[in-house]
Design a protein around this motif. Structure first.
Motif, PDB file in Angstrom:
ATOM      1  N   TYR A   1      -5.649   0.524   2.617  1.00  0.00           N
ATOM      2  CA  TYR A   1      -5.820   1.779   1.876  1.00  0.00           C
ATOM      3  C   TYR A   1      -5.280   1.650   0.459  1.00  0.00           C
ATOM      4  N   ALA A   2      -4.058   1.132   0.334  1.00  0.00           N
ATOM      5  CA  ALA A   2      -3.398   1.068  -0.964  1.00  0.00           C
ATOM      6  C   ALA A   2      -4.060   0.072  -1.901  1.00  0.00           C
ATOM      7  N   ASP A   3      -4.604  -1.011  -1.357  1.00  0.00           N
ATOM      8  CA  ASP A   3      -5.135  -2.093  -2.187  1.00  0.00           C
ATOM      9  C   ASP A   3      -6.652  -2.073  -2.314  1.00  0.00           C
ATOM     10  N   ALA A   4      -7.259  -0.940  -2.039  1.00  0.00           N
ATOM     11  CA  ALA A   4      -8.718  -0.866  -2.126  1.00  0.00           C
ATOM     12  C   ALA A   4      -9.203  -1.216  -3.529  1.00  0.00           C
ATOM     13  N   ASP A   5      -8.423  -0.863  -4.547  1.00  0.00           N
ATOM     14  CA  ASP A   5      -8.841  -1.146  -5.919  1.00  0.00           C
ATOM     15  C   ASP A   5      -8.859  -2.639  -6.219  1.00  0.00           C
ATOM     16  N   THR A   6      -7.763  -3.319  -5.884  1.00  0.00           N
ATOM     17  CA  THR A   6      -7.714  -4.757  -6.169  1.00  0.00           C
ATOM     18  C   THR A   6      -8.589  -5.561  -5.216  1.00  0.00           C
ATOM     19  N   ASP A   7      -8.693  -5.119  -3.961  1.00  0.00           N
ATOM     20  CA  ASP A   7      -9.517  -5.852  -2.990  1.00  0.00           C
ATOM     21  C   ASP A   7     -10.994  -5.805  -3.360  1.00  0.00           C
TER      22      ASP A   7
ATOM     23  N   LEU B   1      12.758  -1.845  14.757  1.00  0.00           N
ATOM     24  CA  LEU B   1      11.350  -1.449  14.755  1.00  0.00           C
ATOM     25  C   LEU B   1      11.100  -0.357  13.717  1.00  0.00           C
ATOM     26  N   LEU B   2      11.963   0.636  13.667  1.00  0.00           N
ATOM     27  CA  LEU B   2      11.800   1.734  12.717  1.00  0.00           C
ATOM     28  C   LEU B   2      11.907   1.235  11.280  1.00  0.00           C
ATOM     29  N   ILE B   3      12.874   0.362  11.023  1.00  0.00           N
ATOM     30  CA  ILE B   3      13.028  -0.199   9.673  1.00  0.00           C
ATOM     31  C   ILE B   3      11.773  -0.979   9.286  1.00  0.00           C
ATOM     32  N   GLY B   4      11.247  -1.761  10.226  1.00  0.00           N
ATOM     33  CA  GLY B   4      10.047  -2.538   9.946  1.00  0.00           C
ATOM     34  C   GLY B   4       8.842  -1.663   9.674  1.00  0.00           C
ATOM     35  N   LEU B   5       8.693  -0.579  10.449  1.00  0.00           N
ATOM     36  CA  LEU B   5       7.560   0.328  10.256  1.00  0.00           C
ATOM     37  C   LEU B   5       7.643   1.012   8.898  1.00  0.00           C
ATOM     38  N   LEU B   6       8.814   1.518   8.554  1.00  0.00           N
ATOM     39  CA  LEU B   6       9.001   2.168   7.254  1.00  0.00           C
ATOM     40  C   LEU B   6       8.842   1.160   6.117  1.00  0.00           C
ATOM     41  N   GLY B   7       9.330  -0.058   6.349  1.00  0.00           N
ATOM     42  CA  GLY B   7       9.203  -1.096   5.337  1.00  0.00           C
ATOM     43  C   GLY B   7       7.763  -1.469   5.060  1.00  0.00           C
ATOM     44  N   GLY B   8       6.933  -1.469   6.109  1.00  0.00           N
ATOM     45  CA  GLY B   8       5.526  -1.762   5.927  1.00  0.00           C
ATOM     46  C   GLY B   8       4.832  -0.735   5.055  1.00  0.00           C
ATOM     47  N   TRP B   9       5.193   0.531   5.225  1.00  0.00           N
ATOM     48  CA  TRP B   9       4.639   1.591   4.379  1.00  0.00           C
ATOM     49  C   TRP B   9       5.172   1.484   2.951  1.00  0.00           C
ATOM     50  N   ALA B  10       6.463   1.231   2.822  1.00  0.00           N
ATOM     51  CA  ALA B  10       7.074   1.137   1.492  1.00  0.00           C
ATOM     52  C   ALA B  10       6.531  -0.058   0.719  1.00  0.00           C
ATOM     53  N   TYR B  11       6.119  -1.087   1.418  1.00  0.00           N
ATOM     54  CA  TYR B  11       5.564  -2.273   0.773  1.00  0.00           C
ATOM     55  C   TYR B  11       4.297  -1.933  -0.004  1.00  0.00           C
ATOM     56  N   SER B  12       3.447  -1.089   0.589  1.00  0.00           N
ATOM     57  CA  SER B  12       2.124  -0.843   0.010  1.00  0.00           C
ATOM     58  C   SER B  12       1.978   0.480  -0.727  1.00  0.00           C
ATOM     59  N   LEU B  13       2.577   1.535  -0.198  1.00  0.00           N
ATOM     60  CA  LEU B  13       2.214   2.888  -0.616  1.00  0.00           C
ATOM     61  C   LEU B  13       3.226   3.528  -1.561  1.00  0.00           C
TER      62      LEU B  13
ATOM     63  N   GLY C   1      -3.315  -3.428 -12.573  1.00  0.00           N
ATOM     64  CA  GLY C   1      -1.921  -3.151 -12.872  1.00  0.00           C
ATOM     65  C   GLY C   1      -0.984  -3.338 -11.702  1.00  0.00           C
ATOM     66  N   LYS C   2      -1.318  -4.259 -10.818  1.00  0.00           N
ATOM     67  CA  LYS C   2      -0.463  -4.565  -9.673  1.00  0.00           C
ATOM     68  C   LYS C   2       0.432  -5.730 -10.069  1.00  0.00           C
ATOM     69  N   TYR C   3       1.730  -5.482 -10.207  1.00  0.00           N
ATOM     70  CA  TYR C   3       2.640  -6.473 -10.751  1.00  0.00           C
ATOM     71  C   TYR C   3       3.283  -7.315  -9.656  1.00  0.00           C
ATOM     72  N   THR C   4       2.546  -8.339  -9.243  1.00  0.00           N
ATOM     73  CA  THR C   4       3.115  -9.342  -8.351  1.00  0.00           C
ATOM     74  C   THR C   4       3.813 -10.399  -9.204  1.00  0.00           C
ATOM     75  N   LEU C   5       4.543 -11.301  -8.567  1.00  0.00           N
ATOM     76  CA  LEU C   5       5.200 -12.365  -9.329  1.00  0.00           C
ATOM     77  C   LEU C   5       4.172 -13.225 -10.056  1.00  0.00           C
ATOM     78  N   ALA C   6       3.014 -13.451  -9.420  1.00  0.00           N
ATOM     79  CA  ALA C   6       1.979 -14.274 -10.035  1.00  0.00           C
ATOM     80  C   ALA C   6       1.434 -13.607 -11.293  1.00  0.00           C
ATOM     81  N   VAL C   7       1.306 -12.293 -11.278  1.00  0.00           N
ATOM     82  CA  VAL C   7       0.831 -11.566 -12.455  1.00  0.00           C
ATOM     83  C   VAL C   7       1.907 -11.557 -13.536  1.00  0.00           C
ATOM     84  N   MET C   8       3.134 -11.363 -13.139  1.00  0.00           N
ATOM     85  CA  MET C   8       4.230 -11.246 -14.100  1.00  0.00           C
ATOM     86  C   MET C   8       4.576 -12.577 -14.771  1.00  0.00           C
TER      87      MET C   8
END
Length: 301
Positions: free
Chosen positions: A69-75, A132-144, A213-220
């Motif tokens: 969902y979050a990366d639809a633009d770059t994908d 499990l909860l930390i991982g689930l929240l982390g997955g959302w925080a990674y993208s959204l 405008g997605k600033y990954t290390l490779a872009v930066m």
């Protein structure tokens, strides 16, 4: 097939593609590292491991849908390899952004309900439920948004910690409860190996990411990102040597060193190829080496 066509088979196919079937098994592999580590520490309740693995894979699946969902633009601009560039399902019309977000919410809800039941019923230890909860929240925080770590230069580290640390920790916690500090040190080389992989994935996607405008290390950092890559490789192979005999079993170190030709090939190919395969292969063989090393140490020790 246009995304607006109402067809259950195409919807299911879109959901299957967005699950990223080539990447999803790597979550099970990371979990297996934790199982091997836990097995070396003492007896394992395999029913707990089955529940832990199921919940971990559900959380991983939810993260994939959220990222689609979050990366639809770059994908839409990227080259889809199955490992990099997202699934391509939305760009190809097999799915839509609303479907991806809906799937992320549904799978996250199933994960939360299942995790709450497993924790409260004692099917898994409390520490495993927290991980499990930390991982689930982390997955959302990674993208959204509002956090969206992968767009702010923190995605590589976050991804490596989610896959290389939390997934194995989940397996260990399901077996023995709260992991001691020693386990975190034992998993540090696995985090480094996961970092090698994700930097390679983002290198392959750098042009598409830069356009949105997605600033990954490779872009930066451009080609200078190879220094981050080499540092990660050095940790992935150097830490098992530094920790041999007092934190890691010697068998784990030896198994990791046997994969060194793969790591050296990856080091040579860094920024010279757009393929994510070298980095991904390095991560896989190193995870397999950790698993093999712990099993050998367990059965021969």
């Amino acid at each position: 097939m246009p995304a607006q066509t109402i067809s259950l088979p195409y919807t299911l196919y879109g959901l299957w593609l967005m699950s990223r079937p080539l990447i999803l098994p790597s979550g099970a592999l990371a979990y297996a590292v934790g199982v091997a580590l836990a097995f070396a520490a003492g007896p394992i309740d395999w029913s707990r491991q089955a529940i832990g693995l199921t919940l971990t894979m559900l959380a991983n699946l939810a993260a994939h849908y959220a990222d689609e969902y979050a990366d639809a633009d770059t994908d839409a601009l990227a080259n889809h390899t199955g490992v990099s560039g997202g699934s391509g399902a939305i760009a190809a019309g097999y799915a839509s952004r609303p479907l991806a977000l809906w799937a992320a919410f549904v799978v996250s809800g199933i994960t939360l309900i299942g995790g709450a039941w497993a924790t409260l019923s004692g099917a898994i230890p409390f520490a495993a439920g927290v991980i499990l909860l930390i991982g689930l929240l982390g997955g959302w925080a990674y993208s959204l948004p509002p956090i969206a770590l992968e767009r702010r230069g923190w995605g590589e580290l976050a991804n490596a910690l989610l896959g290389g640390l939390l997934m194995p920790l989940m397996a260990y916690a399901c077996a023995h409860g709260l992991p001691p500090l020693r386990v975190y040190a034992q998993l540090a080389p696995v985090v480094a190996a996961a970092l090698v992989c994700i930097i390679g994935v983002h290198w392959a996607d750098r042009h598409a990411d830069a356009q949105v405008g997605k600033y990954t290390l490779a872009v930066m950092y451009g080609k200078q990102v190879r220094w981050w890559w080499w540092f990660s490789l050095a940790l992935a192979y150097g830490l098992p040597v530094a920790l041999a005999g007092w934190v890691l079993p010697n068998e784990v170190t030896i198994a990791c060193l046997l994969t060194l030709p793969v790591g050296l090939y990856t080091a040579i190919r860094l920024t010279r190829t757009d393929s994510p395969a070298p980095g991904a292969t390095t991560m896989v063989v190193l995870m397999l080496a950790h698993i093999a090393g712990y099993l050998v140490a367990t059965f021969t020790g």
